[in-house]
Every structure is written in structure tokens, then in C-alpha cells.
Design an enzyme around this catalytic site. Structure first.
Site, PDB file in Angstrom:
ATOM      1  N   GLY A 228     -10.234 -22.190  12.715  1.00  0.00           N
ATOM      2  CA  GLY A 228     -11.365 -21.940  11.810  1.00  0.00           C
ATOM      3  C   GLY A 228     -12.609 -21.739  12.666  1.00  0.00           C
ATOM      4  O   GLY A 228     -13.285 -22.693  13.017  1.00  0.00           O
TER       5      GLY A 228
ATOM      6  N   ASP B 167      -8.718 -17.758   8.251  1.00  0.00           N
ATOM      7  CA  ASP B 167      -9.875 -18.661   8.117  1.00  0.00           C
ATOM      8  C   ASP B 167     -10.385 -18.842   6.684  1.00  0.00           C
ATOM      9  O   ASP B 167     -11.127 -19.771   6.401  1.00  0.00           O
ATOM     10  CB  ASP B 167     -11.041 -18.143   8.974  1.00  0.00           C
ATOM     11  CG  ASP B 167     -10.780 -18.321  10.458  1.00  0.00           C
ATOM     12  OD1 ASP B 167      -9.755 -18.912  10.807  1.00  0.00           O
ATOM     13  OD2 ASP B 167     -11.618 -17.862  11.258  1.00  0.00           O
TER      14      ASP B 167
ATOM     15  N   THR C  94      -7.327 -12.782   7.027  1.00  0.00           N
ATOM     16  CA  THR C  94      -7.731 -13.743   8.056  1.00  0.00           C
ATOM     17  C   THR C  94      -7.285 -15.128   7.628  1.00  0.00           C
ATOM     18  O   THR C  94      -7.428 -15.471   6.452  1.00  0.00           O
ATOM     19  CB  THR C  94      -9.259 -13.742   8.304  1.00  0.00           C
ATOM     20  OG1 THR C  94      -9.607 -14.931   9.039  1.00  0.00           O
ATOM     21  CG2 THR C  94     -10.072 -13.728   7.017  1.00  0.00           C
TER      22      THR C  94
ATOM     23  N   ARG D 112      -5.015 -40.125  21.015  1.00  0.00           N
ATOM     24  CA  ARG D 112      -4.435 -38.876  21.531  1.00  0.00           C
ATOM     25  C   ARG D 112      -5.122 -37.701  20.852  1.00  0.00           C
ATOM     26  O   ARG D 112      -5.545 -37.794  19.696  1.00  0.00           O
ATOM     27  CB  ARG D 112      -2.937 -38.799  21.221  1.00  0.00           C
ATOM     28  CG  ARG D 112      -2.093 -39.840  21.935  1.00  0.00           C
ATOM     29  CD  ARG D 112      -1.985 -39.578  23.439  1.00  0.00           C
ATOM     30  NE  ARG D 112      -1.088 -40.499  24.107  1.00  0.00           N
ATOM     31  CZ  ARG D 112      -1.380 -41.741  24.486  1.00  0.00           C
ATOM     32  NH1 ARG D 112      -2.597 -42.221  24.249  1.00  0.00           N
ATOM     33  NH2 ARG D 112      -0.483 -42.491  25.107  1.00  0.00           N
TER      34      ARG D 112
ATOM     35  N   GLN E  52      -0.713 -21.700  14.466  1.00  0.00           N
ATOM     36  CA  GLN E  52      -1.152 -21.629  13.058  1.00  0.00           C
ATOM     37  C   GLN E  52      -1.250 -20.190  12.552  1.00  0.00           C
ATOM     38  O   GLN E  52      -1.351 -19.953  11.361  1.00  0.00           O
ATOM     39  CB  GLN E  52      -2.534 -22.274  12.896  1.00  0.00           C
ATOM     40  CG  GLN E  52      -2.568 -23.747  13.191  1.00  0.00           C
ATOM     41  CD  GLN E  52      -3.978 -24.237  13.419  1.00  0.00           C
ATOM     42  OE1 GLN E  52      -4.645 -24.710  12.522  1.00  0.00           O
ATOM     43  NE2 GLN E  52      -4.455 -24.118  14.655  1.00  0.00           N
TER      44      GLN E  52
ATOM     45  N   SER F  56     -14.373  -6.937  10.766  1.00  0.00           N
ATOM     46  CA  SER F  56     -13.740  -5.651  10.446  1.00  0.00           C
ATOM     47  C   SER F  56     -14.479  -4.953   9.302  1.00  0.00           C
ATOM     48  O   SER F  56     -14.606  -3.722   9.292  1.00  0.00           O
ATOM     49  CB  SER F  56     -12.275  -5.884  10.042  1.00  0.00           C
ATOM     50  OG  SER F  56     -11.612  -6.590  11.055  1.00  0.00           O
TER      51      SER F  56
ATOM     52  N   ARG G 232       1.971 -37.498  12.306  1.00  0.00           N
ATOM     53  CA  ARG G 232       1.852 -38.808  11.638  1.00  0.00           C
ATOM     54  C   ARG G 232       3.082 -39.690  11.941  1.00  0.00           C
ATOM     55  O   ARG G 232       2.940 -40.893  12.144  1.00  0.00           O
ATOM     56  CB  ARG G 232       1.682 -38.647  10.126  1.00  0.00           C
ATOM     57  CG  ARG G 232       1.617 -39.985   9.396  1.00  0.00           C
ATOM     58  CD  ARG G 232       1.422 -39.830   7.923  1.00  0.00           C
ATOM     59  NE  ARG G 232       0.104 -39.335   7.575  1.00  0.00           N
ATOM     60  CZ  ARG G 232      -1.009 -40.069   7.606  1.00  0.00           C
ATOM     61  NH1 ARG G 232      -0.964 -41.324   7.992  1.00  0.00           N
ATOM     62  NH2 ARG G 232      -2.158 -39.535   7.272  1.00  0.00           N
TER      63      ARG G 232
ATOM     64  N   GLY H   4     -11.046  -9.285   8.701  1.00  0.00           N
ATOM     65  CA  GLY H   4     -12.035 -10.283   8.297  1.00  0.00           C
ATOM     66  C   GLY H   4     -13.436  -9.697   8.261  1.00  0.00           C
ATOM     67  O   GLY H   4     -13.609  -8.470   8.210  1.00  0.00           O
ATOM     68  N   ASP H   5     -14.440 -10.562   8.313  1.00  0.00           N
ATOM     69  CA  ASP H   5     -15.825 -10.102   8.125  1.00  0.00           C
ATOM     70  C   ASP H   5     -16.266  -9.100   9.195  1.00  0.00           C
ATOM     71  O   ASP H   5     -16.964  -8.128   8.889  1.00  0.00           O
ATOM     72  CB  ASP H   5     -16.802 -11.285   8.015  1.00  0.00           C
ATOM     73  CG  ASP H   5     -16.786 -12.188   9.231  1.00  0.00           C
ATOM     74  OD1 ASP H   5     -15.794 -12.152   9.985  1.00  0.00           O
ATOM     75  OD2 ASP H   5     -17.752 -12.930   9.431  1.00  0.00           O
TER      76      ASP H   5
ATOM     77  N   HIS I 243      -2.824 -21.397  18.349  1.00  0.00           N
ATOM     78  CA  HIS I 243      -2.357 -20.141  17.742  1.00  0.00           C
ATOM     79  C   HIS I 243      -1.044 -20.249  16.973  1.00  0.00           C
ATOM     80  O   HIS I 243      -0.687 -19.296  16.273  1.00  0.00           O
ATOM     81  CB  HIS I 243      -2.241 -19.053  18.813  1.00  0.00           C
ATOM     82  CG  HIS I 243      -3.590 -18.540  19.240  1.00  0.00           C
ATOM     83  ND1 HIS I 243      -4.397 -19.230  20.101  1.00  0.00           N
ATOM     84  CD2 HIS I 243      -4.289 -17.436  18.883  1.00  0.00           C
ATOM     85  CE1 HIS I 243      -5.520 -18.564  20.284  1.00  0.00           C
ATOM     86  NE2 HIS I 243      -5.491 -17.471  19.551  1.00  0.00           N
TER      87      HIS I 243
ATOM     88  N   VAL J 232       0.841  -1.206   0.000  1.00  0.00           N
ATOM     89  CA  VAL J 232       0.000   0.000   0.000  1.00  0.00           C
ATOM     90  C   VAL J 232       0.873   1.252   0.000  1.00  0.00           C
ATOM     91  O   VAL J 232       0.693   2.174  -0.815  1.00  0.00           O
ATOM     92  CB  VAL J 232      -0.966  -0.004   1.225  1.00  0.00           C
ATOM     93  CG1 VAL J 232      -1.557   1.384   1.471  1.00  0.00           C
ATOM     94  CG2 VAL J 232      -2.068  -1.039   1.039  1.00  0.00           C
TER      95      VAL J 232
HETATM   96  P1  ADP Z   1     -12.443 -10.288  11.967  1.00  0.00           P
HETATM   97  O1  ADP Z   1     -12.366  -8.974  11.297  1.00  0.00           O
HETATM   98  O2  ADP Z   1     -11.176 -11.081  11.837  1.00  0.00           O
HETATM   99  O3  ADP Z   1     -13.688 -11.077  11.589  1.00  0.00           O
HETATM  100  P2  ADP Z   1     -13.723  -9.615  14.489  1.00  0.00           P
HETATM  101  O4  ADP Z   1     -14.992 -10.329  14.178  1.00  0.00           O
HETATM  102  O5  ADP Z   1     -13.183  -9.749  15.880  1.00  0.00           O
HETATM  103  O6  ADP Z   1     -12.524 -10.056  13.535  1.00  0.00           O
HETATM  104  O7  ADP Z   1     -13.936  -8.074  14.151  1.00  0.00           O
HETATM  105  C1  ADP Z   1     -12.864  -7.164  14.301  1.00  0.00           C
HETATM  106  C2  ADP Z   1     -13.371  -5.858  14.825  1.00  0.00           C
HETATM  107  O8  ADP Z   1     -14.278  -5.260  13.881  1.00  0.00           O
HETATM  108  C3  ADP Z   1     -14.181  -5.922  16.112  1.00  0.00           C
HETATM  109  O9  ADP Z   1     -13.372  -6.031  17.250  1.00  0.00           O
HETATM  110  C4  ADP Z   1     -14.905  -4.582  16.061  1.00  0.00           C
HETATM  111  O10 ADP Z   1     -14.036  -3.527  16.414  1.00  0.00           O
HETATM  112  C5  ADP Z   1     -15.229  -4.472  14.569  1.00  0.00           C
HETATM  113  N1  ADP Z   1     -16.585  -4.978  14.327  1.00  0.00           N
HETATM  114  C6  ADP Z   1     -17.003  -6.264  14.284  1.00  0.00           C
HETATM  115  N2  ADP Z   1     -18.336  -6.346  14.049  1.00  0.00           N
HETATM  116  C7  ADP Z   1     -18.770  -5.068  13.957  1.00  0.00           C
HETATM  117  C8  ADP Z   1     -20.056  -4.469  13.746  1.00  0.00           C
HETATM  118  N3  ADP Z   1     -21.159  -5.205  13.581  1.00  0.00           N
HETATM  119  N4  ADP Z   1     -20.111  -3.108  13.723  1.00  0.00           N
HETATM  120  C9  ADP Z   1     -18.991  -2.360  13.890  1.00  0.00           C
HETATM  121  N5  ADP Z   1     -17.772  -2.878  14.099  1.00  0.00           N
HETATM  122  C10 ADP Z   1     -17.659  -4.192  14.136  1.00  0.00           C
HETATM  123  O1  F6P Z   2     -10.336 -15.588  12.852  1.00  0.00           O
HETATM  124  C1  F6P Z   2      -9.064 -16.119  12.954  1.00  0.00           C
HETATM  125  C2  F6P Z   2      -8.957 -16.988  14.187  1.00  0.00           C
HETATM  126  O2  F6P Z   2      -7.624 -17.435  14.286  1.00  0.00           O
HETATM  127  C3  F6P Z   2      -9.927 -18.159  14.241  1.00  0.00           C
HETATM  128  O3  F6P Z   2      -9.513 -19.254  13.466  1.00  0.00           O
HETATM  129  C4  F6P Z   2      -9.958 -18.440  15.725  1.00  0.00           C
HETATM  130  O4  F6P Z   2     -11.165 -19.047  16.110  1.00  0.00           O
HETATM  131  C5  F6P Z   2      -9.873 -17.058  16.310  1.00  0.00           C
HETATM  132  O5  F6P Z   2      -9.227 -16.244  15.368  1.00  0.00           O
HETATM  133  C6  F6P Z   2      -9.105 -17.023  17.611  1.00  0.00           C
HETATM  134  O6  F6P Z   2      -9.165 -15.736  18.111  1.00  0.00           O
HETATM  135  P1  F6P Z   2      -8.295 -15.216  19.339  1.00  0.00           P
HETATM  136  O7  F6P Z   2      -6.912 -15.000  18.834  1.00  0.00           O
HETATM  137  O8  F6P Z   2      -8.959 -13.953  19.727  1.00  0.00           O
HETATM  138  O9  F6P Z   2      -8.310 -16.288  20.372  1.00  0.00           O
END
Ligand code: ADP
Ligand code: F6P
Length: 321
Positions: free
Chosen positions: A172, A129, A127, A245, A253, A106, A156, A103-104, A251, A24
């Protein structure tokens, strides 16, 4: 005209985020656009925690895992007060546009910024995932799969030596992509993923005919509804004499230097994001689909990402009973 871009990494860190930062800033430099880093995801936007970025410095960290900007899961950004502070930071620092790597979750935050505050935003999928629509691959996925695959290979070695059954949990949160890729590429006997409901029945059938004469590897996605404890219980119920086992990879990963695939993806998407902002595009995520870079609206991206049919077919061929 865009003169100043703010960039942040948010949610779980992913290998390739540092490469994307470099891409960027390097691209922006060619258009004389200043780039400011926002530390700790949306938390830095709320707290006005900014650092200036330059391409020469980022060149020496572009190969590293994690994120030099740091990241956070920031609940305050979901509140009215938190969001107002974020807007104040953007205005005070005369930031014209934002690039959000995450990710979603964010991108739900980014959607709010674009739709309700009319701030120009482009997303980069970061992400491990691989659970976003609008891109075949997310930053960090390839690295995480390689790490998980290598760990399963090592397990293995010992599993074969003892004729043991190993249940291995991979990451995941809601997605079986890491499990599917790392399980298939390491020759797992069974793969359990949240997107598929019948796989536990296949496992139970297969374990009935297992007689301790070789290793048996079960890869379970963290988000699978059965869960590893119950999987172990079911295996023991079928055959109490099995030497079983459980290993949770956890983490480890998420760390490590990004693979060349992740770095190339980061370079392509980082550069595309700057070009998209220059063309006044907003509310979209940069991605790669069928080997072509593209942009997709946030609302389509955050829909549940299905696992590809071809992948499910491969799992049933290689790991079905
Ligand atoms: P990822 O982006 O990896 O899916 P999170 O689900 O933890 O991780 O989201 C990251 C950050 O995005 C959250 O901690 C929050 O600050 C923001 N966020 C998540 N969902 C929402 C939402 N519905 N509205 C506004 N901000 C959000
Ligand atoms: O979204 C990525 C991820 O590594 C997932 O696979 C896992 O469930 C989660 O984050 C773990 O989150 P934290 O680092 O907050 O424990």
C-alpha cells in the site's frame, strides 16, 4: 464508429488484469470490433510493440495473476518526445480508442491522451492498493487482501506458540486499505495506516500492558509514515523483554490467481468499458459503487482516496486501546 480498440496494462500488475482483457475482447467480438494488445504499458505505445488478441486464446489465461500483456512504469511517457511516439503508434495502426488498465498514475497519462490529443480513452481500475476514487474496489485488491490475511494467519500460528510480538508490513504505497482489511480479518491487535495519525500512540499504550502471555500482531501499511523499523524500536523501548519479529510480506501479495470477486469485477468492468466506448464516452474510469457499475471522470478518480469512516471506526473498535 469504433472498429479498433487498443488495450494496455500499466503500473503495478494486479490479479484480475487478465480476466479484464478477456472480458474486453469477448465483448468487443460481439460488435465486430478488433482489439489489439499494447505490451508493457505506455512503453509499448511508444515503441509500437503490439499483439493481436482473440477471445479463445485469452479464455485460457483469464484465471491467471499478473498480466499477459506485461506492464511497466514508463518515465518516457511523461516526456514530449515519448508522447509524440505514442500518438504516432495510435495513428499508424488506426486505433480508434484505448482502454487503459492501471492505477492513478496510469490515468494521469490517459487524461493527457484524452484532453490534449482527443483520443477516446476509458480506464479500468487495476491496482492492489484500492486507492482510487470512483470505485469501491479495484482489480486485485480482494486477491491481495486474501493473500495477506492467509499469511498473517500463518504467522499467528508461530506467534501464539512462542508468545511473540510480530510487526507485519503489507503493501500500500499511499493507502491503508490492504492493512485495514487484512488486519481486521486476521484479528490483528494493532493496524497502522497512512490515513490515520493516532494509531501509533494507541499501539504504544497497548504494548505497555502486554506481558508476553499471548501473541500480539501489528499490521503496518507500507505507506504508513512511522515505518516498520521505527515501530519495532518504539515497541522495544516500551518493553525490552518483548520477543519481537518483523516480517515484510512484499511482492507475494501481488501474485496469484484472482479471487472470484476480482474476476467478477473484471468481467463487469471490462464489458462496461467496451459499451462506454461504443457510446462515445471518453476520459472516464469504469468502477463499481454501492454494487452498481458506473463511470467517473479521470480528474475525480485520481484525487486522494480517503479511507471510509466506517472502516476507521472498525479499526478503533477492534484494534484501539
Ligand atoms: P499506477 O498506474 O499503478 O499508479 P504509476 O504511478 O507507476 O502506476 O503510473 C504508471 C505509468 O503511468 C507511469 O509509469 C507513466 O508511464 C504513466 N504516468 C504516471 N504519471 C503520469 C503523468 N503525470 N503524466 C503522464 N503519464 C503518467
Ligand atoms: O501500487 C501497487 C504496489 O504494489 C504498491 O502497493 C507498492 O508500493 C508498489 O506497487 C511497489 O512497486 P514495485 O513493484 O515497482 O516495487
Amino acid at each position: 464508429m469504433i472498429k479498433h480498440i487498443g488495450i494496455l496494462t500499466s503500473g503495478g500488475d494486479a490479479p484480475g488484469m487478465n480476466t479484464a482483457l478477456y472480458a474486453v475482447v469477448k465483448t468487443a467480438q460481439q460488435f465486430n470490433i478488433k482489439v489489439t494488445g499494447i505490451r508493457k504499458g505506455y512503453e509499448g505505445l511508444i515503441n509500437n510493440d503490439l499483439i493481436s488478441l482473440d477471445a479463445t486464446t485469452l479464455q485460457s489465461t483469464m484465471h491467471l495473476g499478473g498480466t499477459i500483456l506485461k506492464t511497466a512504469r514508463c518515465e518516457a511517457f511523461k516526456t514530449e518526445q515519448g508522447r509524440q511516439s505514442a500518438i504516432n503508434t495510435i495513428n499508424k495502426n488506426k486505433i480508434d480508442a484505448l482502454i487503459i488498465i492501471g492505477g492513478d498514475g496510469s490515468f494521469k497519462g490517459a487524461m493527457w491522451l484524452t484532453q490534449l490529443c482527443h483520443i477516446q480513452c476509458i480506464g479500468i481500475p487495476g491496482t492492489i492498493d484500492n486507492d482510487l476514487a470512483g470505485t469501491d474496489y479495484t482489480l486485485g485488491f480482494d486477491t491481495a487482501v486474501n493473500t495477506s490475511m492467509q499469511c498473517i494467519d500463518k504467522i499467528r500460528d508461530t506467534a501464539e506458540s512462542h508468545n511473540r510480538v510480530f510487526v507485519i508490513e503489507v503493501m500500500g504505497r499511499d493507502s491503508g486499505y490492504i492493512a485495514a482489511y487484512s488486519g481486521l480479518t486476521s484479528g490483528a491487535d494493532s493496524i497502522l495506516i497512512p490515513e490515520s495519525k493516532n494509531d501509533i500512540m494507541h499501539l504504544v499504550t497497548d504494548i505497555k500492558s502486554y506481558h508476553n502471555e499471548h501473541a500480539f500482531i501489528v499490521v503496518v501499511a507500507e505507506g504508513d509514515e512511522t515505518g516498520t523499523d521505527l515501530v519495532c524500536k518504539k515497541i522495544k523501548n516500551e518493553n525490552p523483554h518483548i520477543d519481537l519479529r518483523l516480517t515484510k510480506l512484499g511482492h507475494l501479495q501481488r501474485g496469484g490467481n484472482p479471487t472470484s470477486n476480482d474476476r467478477m469485477l473484471a468481467i463487469g468492468l471490462g464489458s462496461l468499458s467496451v459499451h462506454a466506448l461504443i457510446e462515445y464516452k471518453t476520459g472516464m474510469m469504469a468502477g463499481i459503487v454501492n454494487n452498481k457499475y458506473c463511470l467517473t471522470e479521470f480528474e475525480h478518480v485520481i484525487k486522494k482516496h480517503e479511507i471510509a469512516n466506517e472502516l476507521e471506526n472498525l479499526i478503533s473498535i477492534f484494534c484501539g486501546s
